[in-house]
Design a protein around this motif. Structure first.
Motif, PDB file in Angstrom:
ATOM      1  N   GLY A  53      16.570 -28.566 -63.445  1.00 29.97           N
ATOM      2  CA  GLY A  53      15.811 -30.109 -64.232  1.00 29.97           C
ATOM      3  C   GLY A  53      15.617 -30.979 -62.910  1.00 29.97           C
ATOM      4  N   ARG A  54      15.813 -30.362 -61.720  1.00 26.49           N
ATOM      5  CA  ARG A  54      16.069 -31.451 -61.115  1.00 26.49           C
ATOM      6  C   ARG A  54      14.798 -30.657 -59.593  1.00 26.49           C
ATOM      7  N   LEU A  77       7.208 -29.043 -64.075  1.00 26.86           N
ATOM      8  CA  LEU A  77       6.766 -29.339 -63.336  1.00 26.86           C
ATOM      9  C   LEU A  77       6.569 -30.804 -63.219  1.00 26.86           C
ATOM     10  N   ALA A  78       6.797 -31.536 -64.342  1.00 25.07           N
ATOM     11  CA  ALA A  78       7.539 -32.845 -64.828  1.00 25.07           C
ATOM     12  C   ALA A  78       9.230 -33.378 -64.071  1.00 25.07           C
ATOM     13  N   THR A  79       9.906 -32.430 -64.204  1.00 24.45           N
ATOM     14  CA  THR A  79      11.062 -32.400 -63.486  1.00 24.45           C
ATOM     15  C   THR A  79      11.318 -32.764 -62.005  1.00 24.45           C
ATOM     16  N   GLY A  80       9.994 -31.989 -61.272  1.00 26.17           N
ATOM     17  CA  GLY A  80       9.617 -31.960 -59.956  1.00 26.17           C
ATOM     18  C   GLY A  80      10.436 -31.105 -59.176  1.00 26.17           C
ATOM     19  N   ALA A  81      10.679 -30.089 -59.733  1.00 27.02           N
ATOM     20  CA  ALA A  81      11.563 -28.909 -59.353  1.00 27.02           C
ATOM     21  C   ALA A  81      10.273 -27.909 -58.370  1.00 27.02           C
ATOM     22  N   LEU A 122      -0.634 -22.085 -59.145  1.00 27.64           N
ATOM     23  CA  LEU A 122       0.829 -23.006 -58.935  1.00 27.64           C
ATOM     24  C   LEU A 122       1.639 -22.733 -57.973  1.00 27.64           C
ATOM     25  N   VAL A 123       1.608 -21.706 -56.842  1.00 30.15           N
ATOM     26  CA  VAL A 123       2.719 -21.667 -55.708  1.00 30.15           C
ATOM     27  C   VAL A 123       1.322 -21.922 -54.775  1.00 30.15           C
ATOM     28  N   ALA A 124       0.869 -21.564 -54.871  1.00 30.88           N
ATOM     29  CA  ALA A 124      -0.285 -22.027 -53.461  1.00 30.88           C
ATOM     30  C   ALA A 124      -0.626 -23.678 -53.912  1.00 30.88           C
ATOM     31  N   ASP A 125      -0.563 -23.869 -54.708  1.00 27.05           N
ATOM     32  CA  ASP A 125      -1.549 -25.748 -54.972  1.00 27.05           C
ATOM     33  C   ASP A 125       0.241 -26.916 -54.526  1.00 27.05           C
ATOM     34  N   ARG A 126       1.592 -26.165 -54.743  1.00 28.54           N
ATOM     35  CA  ARG A 126       2.041 -27.321 -54.726  1.00 28.54           C
ATOM     36  C   ARG A 126       3.499 -26.809 -54.121  1.00 28.54           C
ATOM     37  N   GLY A 127       3.230 -25.504 -53.196  1.00 26.96           N
ATOM     38  CA  GLY A 127       4.576 -24.929 -52.480  1.00 26.96           C
ATOM     39  C   GLY A 127       5.418 -24.232 -53.142  1.00 26.96           C
ATOM     40  N   LEU A 128       5.509 -24.066 -55.109  1.00 27.50           N
ATOM     41  CA  LEU A 128       7.266 -23.661 -54.944  1.00 27.50           C
ATOM     42  C   LEU A 128       6.583 -22.766 -54.972  1.00 27.50           C
ATOM     43  N   THR A 129       8.096 -22.178 -55.573  1.00 31.43           N
ATOM     44  CA  THR A 129       8.727 -20.361 -54.982  1.00 31.43           C
ATOM     45  C   THR A 129       9.222 -20.545 -57.101  1.00 31.43           C
TER      46      THR A 129
END
Ligand SMILES: Nc1ncnc2c1ncn2[C@@H]1O[C@H](COP(=O)(O)OP(=O)(O)O)[C@@H](O)[C@H]1O
Ligand code: SF4
Ligand SMILES: [Mg+2]
Length: 328
Positions: free
Chosen positions: A95-96, A175-179, A206-213
């Motif tokens: 959650g973080r 996404l709202a958690t900032g994870a 979202l991986v491309a736009d926000r650098g998620l894994t």
């Protein structure tokens, strides 16, 4: 077909698991839900975790989230997320930094709260902003997941949304958690094929736009082909092959991974693609001697039944088998 050599990668490792095991007490004796899994995921990657039902995919995700069942023993030689020891910090990171997208969005949402209230409940615990700023943030996150009329949606209840829209809300909450690391556990299984494909495209974006894994848990090779950069194949709680998704899909080295692909006609119905190999996974209450796949393996040799297979390495592609070159 002669397979190309897969070069190693210099990408930054975000998740590093080596020798993860999860053992759950039960009246029938200890359940080895996860026997020994190695998983290395680079920042910005979508990594598929694939295998038949019961092979330990969900329990691996639960171990990363610090959500294994009461009494379960979790052990690993290496259990690190971004250099942080998960054996002590999984619950703190949940959650973080790490969030779950489950296969049942309806169950993940509270049926008696509006979407706006549920978004705010997440944002309130993660940001010091005013109510008006949080509302604007919630609308922006819902819109970022492709939901139309995000503003109007804030006053809707989950049952007023389709399954695909509910899954987008769950993604917006994550996404709202900032994870920055999402565990997506069969996120399209409850959706029809076209809607599932849209959700996969959203995750890729979202991986491309926000650098998620993303750890993409799936039993469906189509999902690996559609969005995964790399993949790890599980069998009976063991990781048996890992490498670039394209190499696993076109040139699987472990006979189990090869059987998954070869046994399945292209015409197999979507979502049922791992049901075609004869035999069963060994019971999770029984210890394994030698190679876990030996009773089902068309290439099994005598030593396979008694001696654990070595790990073969070819660049960035690893598999565990007594055959030096892997699947014939
Ligand atoms: N709460 C539990 N108690 C006992 N055994 C469990 C529990 N959850 C899962 N298992 C067992 O652990 C093994 C792995 O389960 P799971 O990770 O859910 O598999 P998958 O997600 O790959 O289908 C299975 O044999 C399953 O029966
Ligand atoms: S070690 Fe032996 S039984 Fe296991 S996958 Fe390789 S050839 Fe088959
Ligand atoms: Mg599961």
């Amino acid at each position: 077909m002669r397979c190309a050599t897969v070069k190693g990668t210099s990408a930054v490792t975000l998740l590093d698991l080596q020798g993860l095991s999860v053992t759950i007490p039960s009246p029938a004796g200890p359940v080895r839900a996860v026997r020994s899994i190695d998983l290395r995921i680079a920042k910005g990657e979508i990594h598929g975790l694939i295998g038949e039902s019961g092979c330990g995919k969900t329990m691996t995700g639960m171990a990363l989230l610090g959500l294994t069942p009461a009494g379960a023993q979790v052990a690993a030689r290496v259990f690190q997320f971004d250099g942080i020891d998960l054996s002590t910090s999984a619950a703190v990171l949940r959650g973080r930094r790490i969030a779950l997208i489950s296969q049942d969005p309806a169950a993940a949402l509270n049926p008696v709260l509006t979407i706006g209230r549920q978004m705010d409940n997440v944002l309130r615990t993660h940001s010091p902003h005013s109510e008006a700023d949080r509302r604007a943030g919630a609308v922006a996150l819902l819109a970022a997941t492709g939901l139309p009329d995000a503003d109007k949606l804030m006053t809707s209840y989950p049952h007023q949304l389709s399954g695909g829209m509910q899954q987008r809300v769950v993604i917006a909450q994550a996404l709202a958690t900032g994870a920055d690391f999402l565990i997506a556990d069969e996120p399209t299984t409850a959706l029809d094929v076209a809607v599932g494909a849209q959700v996969l495209a959203l995750l890729r974006q979202l991986v491309a736009d926000r650098g998620l894994t993303i750890l993409m848990i799936t039993h469906d090779m189509d999902v690996v082909a559609a969005v995964c950069d790399r993949a790890t194949v599980l069998y009976a709680g063991l990781s048996v092959e890992t490498g670039p998704a394209s190499a696993i899909l076109t040139c699987p080295r472990h006979p189990y991974a090869a059987a998954l692909l070869a046994a399945l006609p292209d015409a197999a119905p979507h979502g049922q693609r791992l049901a075609a190999i004869d035999g069963q996974i060994p019971p999770s209450t029984k210890p394994i001697s030698g190679c876990a796949f030996a009773p089902r393996c068309p290439a099994a040799m005598t030593l396979c039944h008694t001696v654990s297979p070595p790990v073969r390495v070819q660049g960035d592609h690893l598999w565990a088998c007594h055959l030096a070159e892997g699947a014939p």
